[in-house]
Design an enzyme around this catalytic site. Structure first.
Site, PDB file in Angstrom:
ATOM      1  N   ARG A  97       0.850  -1.190   0.000  1.00  0.00           N
ATOM      2  CA  ARG A  97       0.000   0.000   0.000  1.00  0.00           C
ATOM      3  C   ARG A  97       0.887   1.241   0.000  1.00  0.00           C
ATOM      4  NH1 ARG A  97      -2.583   3.082   4.849  1.00  0.00           N
ATOM      5  NH2 ARG A  97      -3.734   4.643   3.673  1.00  0.00           N
ATOM      6  N   HIS A 142      -3.028  10.918   0.695  1.00  0.00           N
ATOM      7  CA  HIS A 142      -2.466  10.709   2.033  1.00  0.00           C
ATOM      8  C   HIS A 142      -1.774  12.016   2.445  1.00  0.00           C
ATOM      9  CE1 HIS A 142      -0.953   7.368   4.902  1.00  0.00           C
ATOM     10  NE2 HIS A 142      -0.629   8.536   5.457  1.00  0.00           N
ATOM     11  N   GLU A 187      -7.361   8.387   6.490  1.00  0.00           N
ATOM     12  CA  GLU A 187      -7.628   9.018   7.777  1.00  0.00           C
ATOM     13  C   GLU A 187      -8.276  10.401   7.674  1.00  0.00           C
ATOM     14  OE1 GLU A 187      -4.251   8.845  10.395  1.00  0.00           O
ATOM     15  OE2 GLU A 187      -4.414   6.682  10.584  1.00  0.00           O
ATOM     16  N   ASN A 328      -7.075   1.880   9.825  1.00  0.00           N
ATOM     17  CA  ASN A 328      -5.744   2.077  10.399  1.00  0.00           C
ATOM     18  C   ASN A 328      -5.935   1.987  11.902  1.00  0.00           C
ATOM     19  OD1 ASN A 328      -4.818   2.628   7.858  1.00  0.00           O
ATOM     20  ND2 ASN A 328      -4.393   4.797   8.221  1.00  0.00           N
ATOM     21  N   TYR A 330      -4.071   1.550  15.798  1.00  0.00           N
ATOM     22  CA  TYR A 330      -2.844   1.546  16.594  1.00  0.00           C
ATOM     23  C   TYR A 330      -3.100   1.303  18.075  1.00  0.00           C
ATOM     24  CZ  TYR A 330      -0.350   3.249  12.495  1.00  0.00           C
ATOM     25  OH  TYR A 330       0.202   3.340  11.246  1.00  0.00           O
ATOM     26  N   GLU A 398      -3.300  -0.149   8.028  1.00  0.00           N
ATOM     27  CA  GLU A 398      -2.105   0.227   8.804  1.00  0.00           C
ATOM     28  C   GLU A 398      -2.218  -0.350  10.199  1.00  0.00           C
ATOM     29  OE1 GLU A 398      -0.980   4.369   9.281  1.00  0.00           O
ATOM     30  OE2 GLU A 398      -1.511   4.772   7.187  1.00  0.00           O
TER      31      GLU A 398
HETATM   32  C1  NOJ Z   1      -1.299   6.947  10.408  1.00  0.00           C
HETATM   33  C2  NOJ Z   1      -0.894   7.712   9.190  1.00  0.00           C
HETATM   34  O1  NOJ Z   1      -1.673   7.319   8.105  1.00  0.00           O
HETATM   35  C3  NOJ Z   1       0.582   7.580   8.866  1.00  0.00           C
HETATM   36  O2  NOJ Z   1       0.890   8.517   7.887  1.00  0.00           O
HETATM   37  C4  NOJ Z   1       1.398   7.750  10.130  1.00  0.00           C
HETATM   38  O3  NOJ Z   1       2.763   7.777   9.864  1.00  0.00           O
HETATM   39  C5  NOJ Z   1       1.048   6.623  11.074  1.00  0.00           C
HETATM   40  N1  NOJ Z   1      -0.344   6.743  11.433  1.00  0.00           N
HETATM   41  C6  NOJ Z   1       1.858   6.612  12.363  1.00  0.00           C
HETATM   42  O4  NOJ Z   1       1.584   7.740  13.097  1.00  0.00           O
END
Ligand code: NOJ
Length: 506
Positions: A97, A142, A187, A328, A330, A398
């Site tokens: 991606r 992006h 995002e 995405n 985290y 992500e």
């Molecule tokens: C999400 C974002 O899409 C990406 O650009 C960023 O580097 C990562 N999170 C980590 O923060």
């Protein structure tokens, strides 16, 4: 009796152990890694590329970036793309991606002038992937908007959806023969809230309480324009188009009504405002957030809500405009309607929702202040999206962990994070989530936006002091490679050396 309980526990335990060992990702599950143009490409003004909002911001206002760096050269993928594809082959990836730089292709933002050198670069990059059977997954946007469009208001201009459609047509036409996975926006919250409502991303507009809502309207309409265009004229039988949200796990701090409502509002502000118009059955902006903003706006003396409206025709046009939901993911937080509340500017989105968040000190912490390893947050998010939107096709676009450069190549904390996340992926598959792929963030270290190069997310380390931008695999690269190869998460696996090779057939 005690013995019986003990034997039962033992049986369940060993069963869980064997099942865990045997759990396999399906053969057609797509493993990849992800990056974004401004974070890796460099060549900021090479061969006719136009200026973007990050070029402008970092050049005119360098101190906003933690180490005062920028993406002028970054990982120099503009010159190193063959090495990048070699790394994908080393890892044995099914997919990759990456995003297109809009002003590298259309220097003025508009489709009247195409930069052939930029097109050539992407053709080379894509061809190199396709040659080795790696499926390109392209993000159209992006975060690196052409500055010339920002000068006209960017996402706040009502003509934005048309500009985006024109750009989409150019790239579908140029690359659609080889690219079958498309993501319109990466995002939306970070684009709209951080870019237009605060000062935490370019263009740092700081139009609190106005910018995010206005941007949201034009972003979702732009998405729908691109989606319908693609399906009508380019997709054929096998092309798919979706959109990617940052979906953290928000959990009510307690089971009180206040905390549950606060959590719902926070979800709506973070991603629901951008996903409900496309994925929900009713369409349009989410109900609770709409009501809260409406009420506050009137109390604050506005003639009508700060949240713009859609026509019925627009609502119908956006509803169902997707092939997949991109996530995405985290981390997560606890949310409360009564605890940890803070002062916010009035008006602002945070003042509108007025919630407090907290984390547990037990969760391991990454180099990024916002990134903690909250147990099962990925699984919870996947189950929520399944439930909420009638089990859509999902790609995790992500997921990853940051370290500092000084942490070196043996990144056991990243390995631990990835293994836990991949176990959650297997749990989600077991629970019937329609999950088709997983992209690790990131293939290599890159420009981490306001944090510059101080936070590293790469499976490969990049030496930003070296003009060649040498890439070296971290331990996590070997561990991920083994997952991709065996389709199993083996918690005992240790790489026998730190030398990478390309396996036969890749
Ligand atoms: C999400 C974002 O899409 C990406 O650009 C960023 O580097 C990562 N999170 C980590 O923060």
């Amino acid at each position: 009796m005690k013995w019986l309980v003990f034997i039962c526990l033992l049986a369940i335990g060993s069963n869980a152990f064997t099942t865990r060992q045997q759990r396999k990702f399906p053969d057609d599950f797509i493993f990849g890694t992800a990056t974004a143009s401004y974070q890796i490409e460099g060549g900021w003004d090479a061969d006719g590329k136009g200026e973007n909002i990050w070029d402008r911001m970092t050049h005119t206002n360098p101190t906003v970036i933690k180490d005062q760096s920028n993406g002028d050269i970054a990982a120099d993928t503009y010159n190193n793309y063959k090495r990048d594809v070699e790394m994908m082959r080393e890892l044995g990836l099914d997919a990759y991606r990456f995003s297109l730089s809009w002003p590298r292709i259309l220097p003025d933002g508009f489709s009247n002038r195409i930069n052939d050198a930029g097109v050539q670069f992407y053709n080379n990059y894509i061809d190199e992937m396709v040659k080795y059977n790696i499926k390109p997954m392209i993000t159209l946007y992006h975060w690196d908007l052409p500055q010339k469009l920002q000068d006209l208001g960017g996402f706040l201009n009502p003509l934005f959806p048309q500009w985006f459609e024109d750009y989409s047509r150019v790239v579908f036409d140029l690359f659609g023969d080889r690219v079958k996975y498309w993501i319109t926006f990466n995002e939306p919250r970070e684009v709209c809230y951080q870019g237009y409502d605060t000062v935490t991303m370019a263009p740092m507009l700081n139009a609190t309480g106005i910018g995010a809502y206005l941007c949201a309207k034009h972003l979702v309409l732009a998405h729908a324009n691109a989606y319908h265009l693609y399906k009508k004229e380019f997709a054929g039988d096998d092309g798919v188009c979706g959109i990617t949200y940052s979906v953290g796990w928000s959990e009510p701090l307690t089971d009180s009504k206040e905390d549950e409502f606060a959590t719902e509002l926070m979800r709506q502000a973070d991603w629901g405002i951008y996903s409900e118009p496309i994925f929900s059955e009713s369409g349009g902006f989410p109900k609770e957030l709409t009501e809260v903003v409406n009420q506050k706006s009137i109390e604050q003396g506005y003639s009508k809500s700060r949240m713009p409206e859609f026509t019925q025709e627009e609502i119908e046009f956006m509803r169902g405009a997707y092939d997949f939901f991109g996530i995405n993911h985290y981390t997560g937080v606890y949310v409360s309607g009564t605890e940890n509340l803070q002062e916010h500017p009035v008006p602002s989105m945070h003042d509108d929702i007025n919630v407090g968040t907290s984390v547990s000190s037990d969760w391991p912490a990454a180099a990024s202040v916002w990134l903690k390893q909250m147990p099962d947050s990925l699984l919870n998010v996947l189950l929520l999206i399944k439930e909420k939107y009638n089990n859509p096709v999902i790609y995790i676009t992500e997921n990853g962990w940051s370290t500092r450069l000084e942490a070196g190549l043996v990144d056991d904390d990243r390995v631990r994070y990835y293994r836990a996340a991949l176990e959650n992926v297997l749990d989600a598959l077991d629970a019937g989530v329609n999950l088709k792929g997983y992209m690790a963030w990131s293939l290599m270290d890159n420009f981490e936006w306001m944090q510059g190069y101080t936070e590293r997310f790469g499976l490969y380390e990049v030496d930003f002091e070296d003009p060649a931008r040498t890439r070296t695999p971290r331990k996590s690269a070997f561990v991920y490679k083994e997952v991709v190869r065996t389709r199993v998460v083996d918690h005992e696996y240790e790489p026998s050396s730190m030398t990478m090779t390309i396996d036969e057939g890749k």
